[in-house]
Design an enzyme around this catalytic site. Structure first.
Site, PDB file in Angstrom:
ATOM      1  N   SER A   1       0.836  -1.203   0.000  1.00 26.41           N
ATOM      2  CA  SER A   1       0.000   0.000   0.000  1.00 26.41           C
ATOM      3  C   SER A   1       0.866   1.246   0.000  1.00 26.41           C
ATOM      4  O   SER A   1       1.584   1.530   0.964  1.00 26.41           O
ATOM      5  CB  SER A   1      -0.908   0.023   1.230  1.00 26.41           C
ATOM      6  OG  SER A   1      -1.426   1.331   1.401  1.00 26.41           O
TER       7      SER A   1
ATOM      8  N   HIS B   1      -1.016  -1.398  -4.311  1.00 24.78           N
ATOM      9  CA  HIS B   1      -2.298  -1.103  -3.671  1.00 24.78           C
ATOM     10  C   HIS B   1      -2.430   0.408  -3.477  1.00 24.78           C
ATOM     11  O   HIS B   1      -1.572   1.048  -2.876  1.00 24.78           O
ATOM     12  CB  HIS B   1      -2.365  -1.818  -2.321  1.00 24.78           C
ATOM     13  CG  HIS B   1      -3.682  -1.709  -1.626  1.00 24.78           C
ATOM     14  ND1 HIS B   1      -4.752  -2.542  -1.916  1.00 24.78           N
ATOM     15  CD2 HIS B   1      -4.118  -0.866  -0.652  1.00 24.78           C
ATOM     16  CE1 HIS B   1      -5.786  -2.216  -1.134  1.00 24.78           C
ATOM     17  NE2 HIS B   1      -5.424  -1.207  -0.365  1.00 24.78           N
TER      18      HIS B   1
ATOM     19  N   ASP C   1      -4.807   3.417  -2.108  1.00 22.80           N
ATOM     20  CA  ASP C   1      -5.908   3.719  -1.202  1.00 22.80           C
ATOM     21  C   ASP C   1      -6.487   5.095  -1.489  1.00 22.80           C
ATOM     22  O   ASP C   1      -5.826   6.102  -1.250  1.00 22.80           O
ATOM     23  CB  ASP C   1      -5.402   3.685   0.250  1.00 22.80           C
ATOM     24  CG  ASP C   1      -5.172   2.267   0.742  1.00 22.80           C
ATOM     25  OD1 ASP C   1      -6.094   1.448   0.623  1.00 22.80           O
ATOM     26  OD2 ASP C   1      -4.055   1.987   1.233  1.00 22.80           O
TER      27      ASP C   1
ATOM     28  N   MET D   1      -9.215   7.761  -0.452  1.00 21.93           N
ATOM     29  CA  MET D   1     -10.107   8.109   0.664  1.00 21.93           C
ATOM     30  C   MET D   1     -10.770   9.451   0.394  1.00 21.93           C
ATOM     31  O   MET D   1     -10.100  10.393  -0.021  1.00 21.93           O
ATOM     32  CB  MET D   1      -9.300   8.212   1.958  1.00 21.93           C
ATOM     33  CG  MET D   1      -8.556   6.947   2.313  1.00 21.93           C
ATOM     34  SD  MET D   1      -7.617   7.183   3.818  1.00 21.93           S
ATOM     35  CE  MET D   1      -6.835   5.576   3.970  1.00 21.93           C
TER      36      MET D   1
ATOM     37  N   HIS E   1      -8.236   0.636  -4.227  1.00 22.23           N
ATOM     38  CA  HIS E   1      -9.182   0.427  -3.127  1.00 22.23           C
ATOM     39  C   HIS E   1      -9.923   1.739  -2.869  1.00 22.23           C
ATOM     40  O   HIS E   1      -9.351   2.682  -2.333  1.00 22.23           O
ATOM     41  CB  HIS E   1      -8.374  -0.022  -1.886  1.00 22.23           C
ATOM     42  CG  HIS E   1      -9.176  -0.202  -0.650  1.00 22.23           C
ATOM     43  ND1 HIS E   1      -8.598  -0.330   0.598  1.00 22.23           N
ATOM     44  CD2 HIS E   1     -10.525  -0.286  -0.441  1.00 22.23           C
ATOM     45  CE1 HIS E   1      -9.540  -0.481   1.512  1.00 22.23           C
ATOM     46  NE2 HIS E   1     -10.715  -0.444   0.908  1.00 22.23           N
TER      47      HIS E   1
ATOM     48  N   MET F   1     -12.210   3.900  -0.946  1.00 18.54           N
ATOM     49  CA  MET F   1     -12.924   4.163   0.310  1.00 18.54           C
ATOM     50  C   MET F   1     -13.692   5.465   0.107  1.00 18.54           C
ATOM     51  O   MET F   1     -13.350   6.519   0.640  1.00 18.54           O
ATOM     52  CB  MET F   1     -11.918   4.252   1.470  1.00 18.54           C
ATOM     53  CG  MET F   1     -11.364   2.896   1.858  1.00 18.54           C
ATOM     54  SD  MET F   1      -9.842   3.005   2.809  1.00 18.54           S
ATOM     55  CE  MET F   1      -8.661   3.131   1.476  1.00 18.54           C
TER      56      MET F   1
ATOM     57  N   MET G   1     -11.451  -6.280   5.306  1.00 22.59           N
ATOM     58  CA  MET G   1     -10.699  -5.265   6.061  1.00 22.59           C
ATOM     59  C   MET G   1     -10.359  -5.839   7.429  1.00 22.59           C
ATOM     60  O   MET G   1     -11.241  -6.306   8.150  1.00 22.59           O
ATOM     61  CB  MET G   1     -11.518  -3.981   6.231  1.00 22.59           C
ATOM     62  CG  MET G   1     -11.710  -3.148   4.977  1.00 22.59           C
ATOM     63  SD  MET G   1     -10.188  -2.638   4.134  1.00 22.59           S
ATOM     64  CE  MET G   1      -9.316  -1.740   5.428  1.00 22.59           C
TER      65      MET G   1
ATOM     66  N   ASP H   1      -6.374  -6.473   4.349  1.00 21.12           N
ATOM     67  CA  ASP H   1      -5.833  -5.113   4.337  1.00 21.12           C
ATOM     68  C   ASP H   1      -5.947  -4.487   5.721  1.00 21.12           C
ATOM     69  O   ASP H   1      -7.054  -4.320   6.240  1.00 21.12           O
ATOM     70  CB  ASP H   1      -6.622  -4.294   3.302  1.00 21.12           C
ATOM     71  CG  ASP H   1      -6.089  -2.891   3.124  1.00 21.12           C
ATOM     72  OD1 ASP H   1      -5.031  -2.568   3.696  1.00 21.12           O
ATOM     73  OD2 ASP H   1      -6.752  -2.120   2.389  1.00 21.12           O
TER      74      ASP H   1
HETATM   75  C1  DX5 Z   1      -6.529   1.448   5.475  1.00 15.21           C
HETATM   76  C2  DX5 Z   1      -5.984   1.195   4.082  1.00 15.21           C
HETATM   77  C3  DX5 Z   1      -4.825   0.275   4.084  1.00 15.21           C
HETATM   78  C4  DX5 Z   1      -3.594   0.806   4.766  1.00 15.21           C
HETATM   79  C5  DX5 Z   1      -2.781  -0.352   5.252  1.00 15.21           C
HETATM   80  O1  DX5 Z   1      -7.661   2.211   5.404  1.00 15.21           O
HETATM   81  O2  DX5 Z   1      -6.993   0.620   3.274  1.00 15.21           O
HETATM   82  O3  DX5 Z   1      -4.510  -0.162   2.760  1.00 15.21           O
HETATM   83  O4  DX5 Z   1      -2.804   1.607   3.939  1.00 15.21           O
HETATM   84  O5  DX5 Z   1      -1.718   0.137   5.991  1.00 15.21           O
HETATM   85  P1  DX5 Z   1      -0.982  -0.723   7.087  1.00 15.21           P
HETATM   86  O6  DX5 Z   1      -0.431  -1.953   6.399  1.00 15.21           O
HETATM   87  O7  DX5 Z   1       0.072   0.188   7.588  1.00 15.21           O
HETATM   88  O8  DX5 Z   1      -1.997  -1.098   8.137  1.00 15.21           O
HETATM   89 ZN    ZN Z   2      -6.440  -0.428   1.300  1.00 11.86          ZN
END
Ligand code: DX5
Ligand code: ZN
Length: 217
Positions: A7, A32, A34, A36, A65, A67, A136, A174
């Site tokens: 990620s 990956h 993310d 948000m 991903h 969110m 998750m 994740d």
């Molecule tokens: C959380 C994200 C993850 C995050 C994982 O909301 O979807 O992908 O970046 O990070 P670590 O591995 O540090 O928990």
């Molecule tokens: Zn993620």
């Protein structure tokens, strides 16, 4: 096949391109990403322009991903930016079935994500349509959290359900994944492993190699 999906939320954004090339060279199969929106989850991270610009750094699969609330509004934009897999949250889609269909119609792989407290029952009717289920293992929104132990049972349950229905979907995990707990997650049935902090803290290539050794064991 087991895949590592580092990620980039945990990357150093001032040298992001370089770090993505390091992941690629070390053999990580996916990247990956993310996204948000500051609404479905508390934080805001990155979007299409960033994805577009890092697309030139690697041919590895972009595992996006989302969110994001009602992601159906942005699917085409993410496809055009360079996504290969788009994962949406069941909790964020009013029309989950249509959202999955739209991803598939663009020729991409479709994933559905579940927050820790969301039961597997939620995706019962669309399970046969998706390529991947993202369990998750933390509440989404931030990197660097600790894995919530009960989510391991959920991975096991999902693995059994997929077996029973002869469904070949991938199980992605994740949040809070480390070199110490990844073995338990693989044993439970996960095969796409996301890791942020555990890859980017310290030596990236070394961390990726260590993960890949465990994934290929
Ligand atoms: C959380 C994200 C993850 C995050 C994982 O909301 O979807 O992908 O970046 O990070 P670590 O591995 O540090 O928990
Ligand atoms: Zn993620």
């Amino acid at each position: 096949m087991n895949c590592l999906s580092p990620s980039i939320l945990a990357a150093d954004f001032s040298i992001l391109g370089e770090q993505i090339r390091q992941l690629d060279d070390a053999g990580a199969q996916y990247v990956h990403i993310d996204v948000m929106d500051g609404d479905f989850v508390p934080s805001i991270s990155m979007g299409m322009p960033l994805i577009r610009s890092i697309r030139a750094c690697t041919d590895r699969m972009f595992d996006v991903h989302l969110m994001v609330r009602e992601p159906i509004r942005y699917l085409l934009d993410f496809a055009e930016a360079g996504a290969d897999i788009i994962t949406v949250h069941a909790e964020a889609c009013t029309h989950l079935d249509r959202t999955i269909d739209n991803i598939k119609e663009m020729g991409l792989l479709a994933g559905v994500a579940l927050n820790p407290s969301t039961p597997l029952e939620t995706i019962r009717y669309i399970l046969s349509k998706v390529d991947m289920v993202l369990i998750m293992t933390v509440n989404p929104g931030f990197g660097g959290q600790k894995l919530i132990p009960y989510t391991v049972d959920k991975i096991r349950e999902l693995k059994q359900l997929l077996k029973k229905t002869q469904n070949k979907a991938d199980i992605e995990v994740d949040g809070g994944v480390t070199l110490e707990n990844v073995g338990t997650l693989l044993d439970a049935g996960a095969n796409v492993i996301v890791a942020g902090s555990a890859v980017f803290q310290g030596e990236i290539s070394e961390n990726v190699s260590r993960f890949l050794n465990l994934l290929n064991a």
